[in-house]
Design a protein around this motif. Structure first.
Motif, PDB file in Angstrom:
ATOM      1  N   LEU A  39      55.463  23.384 -39.227  1.00 30.04           N
ATOM      2  CA  LEU A  39      54.286  23.445 -40.090  1.00 30.04           C
ATOM      3  C   LEU A  39      54.367  22.448 -41.238  1.00 30.04           C
ATOM      4  CD1 LEU A  39      53.979  27.326 -40.466  1.00 30.04           C
ATOM      5  CD2 LEU A  39      52.823  25.888 -38.815  1.00 30.04           C
ATOM      6  N   HIS A  40      55.547  22.256 -41.744  1.00 27.25           N
ATOM      7  CA  HIS A  40      55.707  21.368 -42.905  1.00 27.25           C
ATOM      8  C   HIS A  40      57.145  20.863 -42.945  1.00 27.25           C
ATOM      9  CE1 HIS A  40      55.285  19.982 -47.065  1.00 27.25           C
ATOM     10  NE2 HIS A  40      56.487  20.490 -47.253  1.00 27.25           N
ATOM     11  N   ARG A  41      57.297  19.592 -43.246  1.00 27.94           N
ATOM     12  CA  ARG A  41      58.660  19.044 -43.279  1.00 27.94           C
ATOM     13  C   ARG A  41      58.769  17.987 -44.351  1.00 27.94           C
ATOM     14  NH1 ARG A  41      61.902  17.329 -37.997  1.00 27.94           N
ATOM     15  NH2 ARG A  41      62.726  19.406 -38.361  1.00 27.94           N
ATOM     16  N   GLU A  42      59.897  17.991 -45.039  1.00 30.24           N
ATOM     17  CA  GLU A  42      60.115  17.008 -46.096  1.00 30.24           C
ATOM     18  C   GLU A  42      61.298  16.094 -45.842  1.00 30.24           C
ATOM     19  OE1 GLU A  42      58.178  19.890 -49.468  1.00 30.24           O
ATOM     20  OE2 GLU A  42      60.321  19.602 -49.435  1.00 30.24           O
ATOM     21  N   VAL A  43      62.166  16.495 -44.920  1.00 29.81           N
ATOM     22  CA  VAL A  43      63.292  15.619 -44.570  1.00 29.81           C
ATOM     23  C   VAL A  43      63.374  15.492 -43.054  1.00 29.81           C
ATOM     24  CG1 VAL A  43      64.782  15.854 -46.576  1.00 29.81           C
ATOM     25  CG2 VAL A  43      64.794  17.606 -44.825  1.00 29.81           C
ATOM     26  N   GLN A  79      52.449  18.431 -41.614  1.00 31.41           N
ATOM     27  CA  GLN A  79      52.787  17.450 -42.637  1.00 31.41           C
ATOM     28  C   GLN A  79      54.144  16.851 -42.341  1.00 31.41           C
ATOM     29  OE1 GLN A  79      51.394  16.780 -45.754  1.00 31.41           O
ATOM     30  NE2 GLN A  79      49.646  18.136 -45.664  1.00 31.41           N
ATOM     31  N   PHE A  80      54.257  15.556 -42.461  1.00 29.51           N
ATOM     32  CA  PHE A  80      55.595  14.979 -42.475  1.00 29.51           C
ATOM     33  C   PHE A  80      55.674  14.099 -43.694  1.00 29.51           C
ATOM     34  CE2 PHE A  80      59.020  12.163 -41.919  1.00 29.51           C
ATOM     35  CZ  PHE A  80      59.965  12.864 -41.206  1.00 29.51           C
ATOM     36  N   THR A  81      56.366  14.574 -44.706  1.00 25.52           N
ATOM     37  CA  THR A  81      56.489  13.769 -45.912  1.00 25.52           C
ATOM     38  C   THR A  81      57.936  13.378 -46.069  1.00 25.52           C
ATOM     39  OG1 THR A  81      56.504  15.890 -47.019  1.00 25.52           O
ATOM     40  CG2 THR A  81      54.522  14.583 -47.242  1.00 25.52           C
ATOM     41  N   GLN A  82      58.175  12.119 -46.061  1.00 30.06           N
ATOM     42  CA  GLN A  82      59.553  11.627 -46.237  1.00 30.06           C
ATOM     43  C   GLN A  82      59.875  11.817 -47.698  1.00 30.06           C
ATOM     44  OE1 GLN A  82      61.646  11.290 -44.023  1.00 30.06           O
ATOM     45  NE2 GLN A  82      62.034   9.188 -43.495  1.00 30.06           N
ATOM     46  N   PRO A  83      60.935  12.514 -47.991  1.00 30.85           N
ATOM     47  CA  PRO A  83      60.979  13.507 -49.059  1.00 30.85           C
ATOM     48  C   PRO A  83      60.234  13.165 -50.336  1.00 30.85           C
ATOM     49  CG  PRO A  83      63.072  12.399 -48.870  1.00 30.85           C
ATOM     50  CD  PRO A  83      62.200  11.909 -47.744  1.00 30.85           C
ATOM     51  N   TYR A 101      56.701  14.890 -52.797  1.00 33.85           N
ATOM     52  CA  TYR A 101      55.741  15.984 -52.905  1.00 33.85           C
ATOM     53  C   TYR A 101      54.366  15.382 -53.051  1.00 33.85           C
ATOM     54  CZ  TYR A 101      60.015  18.389 -53.368  1.00 33.85           C
ATOM     55  OH  TYR A 101      61.256  18.868 -53.115  1.00 33.85           O
ATOM     56  N   SER A 112      50.308  18.509 -49.674  1.00 34.60           N
ATOM     57  CA  SER A 112      51.438  19.428 -49.699  1.00 34.60           C
ATOM     58  C   SER A 112      51.882  19.703 -51.131  1.00 34.60           C
ATOM     59  CB  SER A 112      52.598  18.869 -48.900  1.00 34.60           C
ATOM     60  OG  SER A 112      53.056  17.677 -49.505  1.00 34.60           O
TER      61      SER A 112
END
Lengths: 128, 146
Positions: free
Chosen positions: A77-81, B5-9, B11, B15
């Motif tokens: 659902l959501h990813r940051e790394v 969402q894919f956010t390369q780290p 914010y 998101s």
């Protein structure tokens, strides 16, 4: 975007859509004591089995494979790394005794003790 | 269809609004552009840490990167559709060791059985399992057509 990619430093050195072969540089800290250099490397998601440390020709390489793939049948659902593993290369001179490197991995934090070579330690010269 | 969402780290984008409630301001854009967000584990970026959200048929999972935190001091709370994770880590500074507080709020999109939330900490990664409430699980209903 290729121009921007070369101009702007990205934190991981990789862009979106990172494949499994790519890696990111972990956060790390170095401190010095009288007898050693202490290296703290943050490697969340890396188990002892996935860790590889080599020291060759003054280059200390730390490779950590992450075991953080999603379980079967689940939806992201959501990813940051990214899932990509960690890779850190640290160069050092001959003042480190490669034979005496001690490593400890605990809760995703790697503690490395790089002992200073005898020749690098301060020596008191006695005047006759 | 869910929006992944894919956010390369960072914010950045929607998101930032959805997770943590921080508005995606100009500062965040700059942080993202120069990769300065999250680079300082010890105290930087208001003690935030990266999270990941995924689900299967029964549960919603939140995975957080928290290397080297004190297991006993990890505090996980769920209330009103929001999961709060708090932890602390010892950081070495020039003056000695000091405690660094870390915290993050994550909005959970589904209804959760609040009393059955569990968490596990392994290799510096915290995984919180949030079982979904029965009524929100997909139900198969047979409809007869005359």
């Amino acid at each position: 975007m290729s121009f921007l990619n070369t101009l702007i430093p990205t934190r991981n050195g990789s862009s979106e859509g990172a494949s499994a072969t790519e890696s990111r540089r972990p956060h790390y800290e170095v401190s010095e004591t009288e007898g050693s250099y202490d290296l703290t490397v943050y490697l969340p998601g890396v188990a002892k089995e996935g860790l590889e440390i080599t020291d060759e020709a003054g280059e200390l390489t730390i490779i950590g494979k992450r075991n953080t793939r999603l379980p079967e049948g689940s939806t992201l659902l959501h990813r940051e790394v990214s899932d990509a593993g960690f890779k850190l290369v640290v160069t050092h001179d001959e003042t480190v005794d490669a034979e005496k490197i001690v490593a400890e991995l605990r809760d995703g934090v790697l503690q490395l003790k790089l002992a200073k070579a005898e020749s690098a330690k301060p020596r008191k010269v006695v005047v006759a | 269809m869910r929006y992944i969402q894919f956010t390369q780290p960072s914010y950045r984008g929607p998101s930032a609004y959805r997770f943590g409630g921080r508005a995606a301001g100009f500062d965040n854009e700059i942080d993202w552009l120069f990769g300065t967000t999250l680079t300082g584990l010890a105290g930087g970026n208001r003690g935030q840490f990266p999270v990941e959200l995924y689900e299967d048929k029964q549960n919603t999972y939140v995975r957080a990167e928290l290397p080297g935190v004190n297991r006993d001091a990890v505090n996980v709370e769920y209330a009103d559709g929001s999961l709060s994770i708090r932890a602390s880590r010892k950081a070495k500074t020039a003056e000695g060791e000091k405690d660094v507080a870390l915290s993050r709020e994550v909005s959970i999109p589904d209804e959760v059985q609040a009393d059955k939330v569990t968490a596990a900490y392994e290799n510096g990664v915290l995984t919180v399992t949030l079982p979904r409430r029965e009524e929100t699980k997909a139900k198969k209903i047979n409809v007869s057509v005359n």
